[in-house]
Enzyme design. Sequence first.
Site, PDB file in Angstrom:
ATOM      1  N   VAL A 106      15.482  30.680  58.106  1.00 52.03           N
ATOM      2  CA  VAL A 106      15.174  30.313  59.586  1.00 52.03           C
ATOM      3  C   VAL A 106      13.615  29.838  59.909  1.00 52.03           C
ATOM      4  CG1 VAL A 106      16.611  32.139  60.385  1.00 52.03           C
ATOM      5  CG2 VAL A 106      14.170  32.495  60.226  1.00 52.03           C
ATOM      6  N   ASP A 107      13.042  29.430  58.716  1.00 50.34           N
ATOM      7  CA  ASP A 107      11.798  29.028  59.001  1.00 50.34           C
ATOM      8  C   ASP A 107      11.464  27.497  59.226  1.00 50.34           C
ATOM      9  OD1 ASP A 107      11.975  27.656  56.205  1.00 50.34           O
ATOM     10  OD2 ASP A 107      11.505  29.251  55.089  1.00 50.34           O
ATOM     11  N   HIS A 122      21.835  30.739  59.872  1.00 47.15           N
ATOM     12  CA  HIS A 122      21.222  32.167  60.427  1.00 47.15           C
ATOM     13  C   HIS A 122      20.252  31.584  61.697  1.00 47.15           C
ATOM     14  CE1 HIS A 122      22.150  34.325  56.627  1.00 47.15           C
ATOM     15  NE2 HIS A 122      23.041  34.236  57.222  1.00 47.15           N
ATOM     16  N   CYS A 154      15.638  28.994  83.816  1.00 48.24           N
ATOM     17  CA  CYS A 154      16.259  29.851  84.988  1.00 48.24           C
ATOM     18  C   CYS A 154      15.494  31.133  84.941  1.00 48.24           C
ATOM     19  CB  CYS A 154      17.613  30.125  84.353  1.00 48.24           C
ATOM     20  SG  CYS A 154      17.890  31.408  83.165  1.00 48.24           S
ATOM     21  N   THR A 192      18.187  32.595  46.568  1.00 51.86           N
ATOM     22  CA  THR A 192      19.105  33.652  47.480  1.00 51.86           C
ATOM     23  C   THR A 192      19.798  34.875  46.575  1.00 51.86           C
ATOM     24  OG1 THR A 192      20.995  34.105  48.960  1.00 51.86           O
ATOM     25  CG2 THR A 192      21.188  32.247  47.573  1.00 51.86           C
ATOM     26  N   SER A 193      19.499  36.127  47.250  1.00 53.46           N
ATOM     27  CA  SER A 193      20.145  37.279  46.359  1.00 53.46           C
ATOM     28  C   SER A 193      21.659  37.279  46.143  1.00 53.46           C
ATOM     29  CB  SER A 193      19.636  38.267  46.942  1.00 53.46           C
ATOM     30  OG  SER A 193      19.772  38.378  48.174  1.00 53.46           O
ATOM     31  N   ASN A 217      17.288  30.741  40.376  1.00 55.07           N
ATOM     32  CA  ASN A 217      16.591  31.918  40.819  1.00 55.07           C
ATOM     33  C   ASN A 217      15.821  32.495  39.743  1.00 55.07           C
ATOM     34  OD1 ASN A 217      16.351  34.736  41.697  1.00 55.07           O
ATOM     35  ND2 ASN A 217      18.000  34.070  43.178  1.00 55.07           N
ATOM     36  N   GLU A 219      15.601  35.513  39.018  1.00 57.11           N
ATOM     37  CA  GLU A 219      16.482  36.722  38.144  1.00 57.11           C
ATOM     38  C   GLU A 219      17.815  36.400  38.339  1.00 57.11           C
ATOM     39  OE1 GLU A 219      14.687  40.080  40.259  1.00 57.11           O
ATOM     40  OE2 GLU A 219      16.172  39.804  41.929  1.00 57.11           O
TER      41      GLU A 219
HETATM   42  P1  OAD Z   1      16.671  37.607  49.689  1.00 53.96           P
HETATM   43  O1  OAD Z   1      15.137  38.152  49.856  1.00 53.96           O
HETATM   44  O2  OAD Z   1      17.569  38.652  49.637  1.00 53.96           O
HETATM   45  O3  OAD Z   1      16.423  37.030  48.120  1.00 53.96           O
HETATM   46  C1  OAD Z   1      15.656  35.994  47.837  1.00 53.96           C
HETATM   47  C2  OAD Z   1      15.849  35.659  46.706  1.00 53.96           C
HETATM   48  O4  OAD Z   1      15.171  34.686  46.077  1.00 53.96           O
HETATM   49  C3  OAD Z   1      15.915  36.575  45.427  1.00 53.96           C
HETATM   50  O5  OAD Z   1      17.217  36.757  44.810  1.00 53.96           O
HETATM   51  C4  OAD Z   1      14.894  36.202  44.681  1.00 53.96           C
HETATM   52  O6  OAD Z   1      15.103  36.727  43.154  1.00 53.96           O
HETATM   53  C5  OAD Z   1      14.650  34.841  44.673  1.00 53.96           C
HETATM   54  N1  OAD Z   1      13.563  34.282  44.594  1.00 53.96           N
HETATM   55  C6  OAD Z   1      12.246  34.786  44.912  1.00 53.96           C
HETATM   56  N2  OAD Z   1      11.427  33.725  44.650  1.00 53.96           N
HETATM   57  C7  OAD Z   1      11.686  32.788  43.804  1.00 53.96           C
HETATM   58  C8  OAD Z   1      11.729  31.382  43.506  1.00 53.96           C
HETATM   59  N3  OAD Z   1      10.225  31.102  43.506  1.00 53.96           N
HETATM   60  N4  OAD Z   1      12.476  30.326  43.104  1.00 53.96           N
HETATM   61  C9  OAD Z   1      13.719  30.604  43.174  1.00 53.96           C
HETATM   62  N5  OAD Z   1      14.068  32.066  43.486  1.00 53.96           N
HETATM   63  C10 OAD Z   1      13.166  32.859  44.036  1.00 53.96           C
HETATM   64  O7  OAD Z   1      16.832  36.481  50.455  1.00 53.96           O
HETATM   65  P2  OAD Z   1      18.155  35.845  50.999  1.00 53.96           P
HETATM   66  O8  OAD Z   1      19.167  35.765  50.124  1.00 53.96           O
HETATM   67  O9  OAD Z   1      17.927  34.570  51.670  1.00 53.96           O
HETATM   68  O10 OAD Z   1      19.082  36.945  57.214  1.00 53.96           O
HETATM   69  O11 OAD Z   1      18.740  36.605  52.208  1.00 53.96           O
HETATM   70  C11 OAD Z   1      19.814  36.616  52.953  1.00 53.96           C
HETATM   71  C12 OAD Z   1      19.773  36.920  54.403  1.00 53.96           C
HETATM   72  O12 OAD Z   1      19.230  38.075  54.500  1.00 53.96           O
HETATM   73  C13 OAD Z   1      18.369  36.241  55.034  1.00 53.96           C
HETATM   74  O13 OAD Z   1      19.062  35.021  55.671  1.00 53.96           O
HETATM   75  C14 OAD Z   1      18.069  37.027  56.180  1.00 53.96           C
HETATM   76  C15 OAD Z   1      18.214  38.313  55.478  1.00 53.96           C
HETATM   77  O14 OAD Z   1      18.591  39.424  56.174  1.00 53.96           O
HETATM   78  C16 OAD Z   1      18.661  36.480  58.500  1.00 53.96           C
HETATM   79  O15 OAD Z   1      17.524  36.634  58.668  1.00 53.96           O
HETATM   80  C17 OAD Z   1      19.793  36.686  59.437  1.00 53.96           C
END
Ligand code: OAD
Length: 248
Positions: A106-107, A122, A154, A192-193, A217, A219
Site C-alpha cells: 500500500v506504500d 490491498h 461532505c 511475499t510470504s 525471496n 527465504e
Molecule cells: P510479509 O511481511 O508477510 O512477507 C514479506 C516477505 O518478504 C517474507 O517472505 C520475507 O522473507 C520477504 N523479504 C524480506 N526482505 C526481502 C528482500 N529484501 N527481498 C526479497 N524478499 C524479502 O508481507 P506480505 O507477504 O506482503 O495486508 O504480506 C501480505 C499482506 O499481509 C500485506 O499486504 C498486509 C499484511 O497483513 C494488508 O495490508 C491488507
Amino acid sequence: MATYHDLPPHARQRLAVAERVAVLTGAGISAESGVPTFRGPQGLWRSFRPEELATPEAFARDPQMVWEWYDWRRGKVAACRPNAGHTALAAMGVKVPSFTLITQNVDGLHRLAGSTDPVELHGNIWQTRCLGCGKVQENRQTPLVPLPPTCPTCGGMLRPHIVWFGESLDPAILGRAQQVAGDADVFMVVGTSSVVWPAAGLAEVAAMNGATIIEINVEETPLTPDADVTLLGPAGYHLPRIVEGLWG
Ligand code: OAD
C-alpha cells in the site's frame, strides 16, 4: 521446485521470449527501502495486533487509535524512496510486450519508481475513503490534521483506503489480477510470504494456465515447492541483474 542463487538458463530463456509477464510483489520488495514488513523478526505484526489496528471492528471501536497508527506508517513511508528492485520492475514494464505489476503493498513506491497502472490489491496508504459519501481521494498530508481526517466534500469521517482483515478485495481489482495471472507466460512472485489470500492463490492460477513461476525471496515460503524456480536473495539484488542480463 528448486532454489537458486542466479536465474538458471531455462528460466532466463522463458523470460526472454515471454509475451506476457505478470509480477506479484509483497512487503519484501520495499524492505530495502526501509518500509517494515509484516511478518518475520522485525515485522509489524510482531509489535502490533492486527485485530486492534487493521479490521473494520477496530476502526468502529477506536478510529482515533487506528488513524494514529496509519498516520505513523504514512510518516515512515514518506521518508522512503524506491529501491533498485522497484526500479528494475519499472524497467521490465517497458521491455516486456505485455507486463502487469500486481502488488499487495500500500506504500505507493512502485508508482514512484515509474511503474504505470499497478494493480493495488490491498489499496493505497495515500488514499482515503469517506464513510459518508464513499468518495476515494488522494491525501498526502503527513502528519494528518485533524486526526481522524474529514471529507473535504461532505464532512464525513475518512478511513484509510486499505483492505483490512475480514474485508473483501474489490472484485474488479481481484478479477483483473486473476485475469493477468491466468494469461501470463511467466509469473513472478517477489518478496511475499505467500500466506495471505486471495493474493497467495494468484501463482496457482498462473501455474494452472501454464505459466513458469519464478519466486524471489530471501527465504523459502509455502510457494517454494510449487514454484519452477526460487531465487534466494534480496529483490534489490536479483531484479536489476535479471533486467540488465536480458534487456540491458
Ligand atoms: P510479509 O511481511 O508477510 O512477507 C514479506 C516477505 O518478504 C517474507 O517472505 C520475507 O522473507 C520477504 N523479504 C524480506 N526482505 C526481502 C528482500 N529484501 N527481498 C526479497 N524478499 C524479502 O508481507 P506480505 O507477504 O506482503 O495486508 O504480506 C501480505 C499482506 O499481509 C500485506 O499486504 C498486509 C499484511 O497483513 C494488508 O495490508 C491488507
